[in-house]
Design an enzyme around this catalytic site. Structure first.
Site, PDB file in Angstrom:
ATOM      1  N   CYS A  46      -5.077 -39.149 -20.049  1.00  0.00           N
ATOM      2  CA  CYS A  46      -5.823 -37.879 -20.047  1.00  0.00           C
ATOM      3  C   CYS A  46      -5.614 -37.139 -18.726  1.00  0.00           C
ATOM      4  CB  CYS A  46      -7.313 -38.127 -20.278  1.00  0.00           C
ATOM      5  SG  CYS A  46      -7.657 -38.988 -21.818  1.00  0.00           S
TER       6      CYS A  46
HETATM    7  C1  BEZ Z   1      -5.815 -42.843 -21.451  1.00  0.00           C
HETATM    8  O1  BEZ Z   1      -6.176 -41.698 -21.256  1.00  0.00           O
HETATM    9  O2  BEZ Z   1      -5.119 -43.449 -20.649  1.00  0.00           O
HETATM   10  C2  BEZ Z   1      -6.215 -43.567 -22.696  1.00  0.00           C
HETATM   11  C3  BEZ Z   1      -7.399 -43.230 -23.343  1.00  0.00           C
HETATM   12  C4  BEZ Z   1      -7.738 -43.909 -24.505  1.00  0.00           C
HETATM   13  C5  BEZ Z   1      -6.912 -44.896 -25.022  1.00  0.00           C
HETATM   14  C6  BEZ Z   1      -5.726 -45.196 -24.388  1.00  0.00           C
HETATM   15  C7  BEZ Z   1      -5.376 -44.535 -23.215  1.00  0.00           C
END
Ligand code: BEZ
Length: 219
Positions: A46
């Site tokens: 994110c």
């Molecule tokens: C991330 O933003 O790294 C992430 C969020 C949810 C699941 C897997 C990765």
């Protein structure tokens, strides 16, 4: 509206955001918009995504498209996290609003939850959902990825360019189309009307002889 999809009206969601209280329809006005969710603040993928979107802001502005982010975190969390995003992607400013939705009601209404991705209390987290919204406040396209796959914002811009063209002329864009390449005349247009609507077009000769693949560069 848990099954919200292409052609549906987007609800006029109202929430606090990183730029103040916001009502979606008022914020978008008569412009095109994109509302996109991310699973959670302070997570790695994110952080790359939100900085990347900010890098594309001039491209969105050129096309008069407004952006709105959302997750099930609070606005205070978003504001604290923005400092990380801006440090990770130097030179960007997260000037687009990110809605706070700690109860997850808005993301549920917008069909943006991933039932397989849960927070510590077992509540579903948002997927990487993204709705393209037309000036009539209906959804023109949506993409949905799981948390583990960061989105490709070149593809978001490419899809937007296709949607904008198709909103102006009775055309459709072929697989892997890029702006500037020939487009296809919509199957709903007769040959007679196509000759009036477009300066020229080329019909591809196929075994069926139906003549439904018609390319034009007149866009
Ligand atoms: C991330 O933003 O790294 C992430 C969020 C949810 C699941 C897997 C990765």
């Amino acid at each position: 509206m848990p099954g919200l999809t292409v052609g549906d009206s987007i609800p006029n969601v109202e929430a606090d955001s990183t730029i103040g209280h916001l009502k979606l329809h008022d914020y978008l006005g008569n412009d095109w918009g994109i509302i996109f969710s991310h699973p959670a603040d302070f997570t790695p993928v994110c952080t790359t995504e939100l900085g990347s979107i900010a890098k594309y802001l001039p491209e969105f502005e050129k096309r008069k498209v407004k952006l709105v982010g959302i997750s099930n975190d609070s606005v205070d969390d978003h504001k604290a996290w923005i400092k990380d995003i801006e440090a990770f992607t130097p030179g960007v400013s997260i000037s687009y609003p990110i809605l706070g939705d700690p109860k997850g009601e808005i993301t549920r209404n917008l069909n943006m939850l991933d039932p397989n991705e849960k927070d510590k209390t077992g509540k579903p987290l948002p997927s990487r959902a993204l709705h393209f919204i037309g000036p009539d406040k209906t959804i023109k396209a949506s993409i949905v990825y799981p948390g583990s796959t960061g989105r490709n914002f070149d593809e978001v811009i490419r899809c937007l360019d296709s949607l904008l063209l198709a909103s102006q002329k009775k055309i459709a864009t072929p697989a892997n189309w890029k702006p500037g390449e020939p487009v296809l005349i919509s199957p709903s247009v007769s040959d007679e009307d196509a000759s009036k609507m477009f300066k020229s077009y080329d019909k591809v000769d196929l075994p069926s002889g139906k003549g439904y693949v018609r390319f034009t560069t007149d866009v």
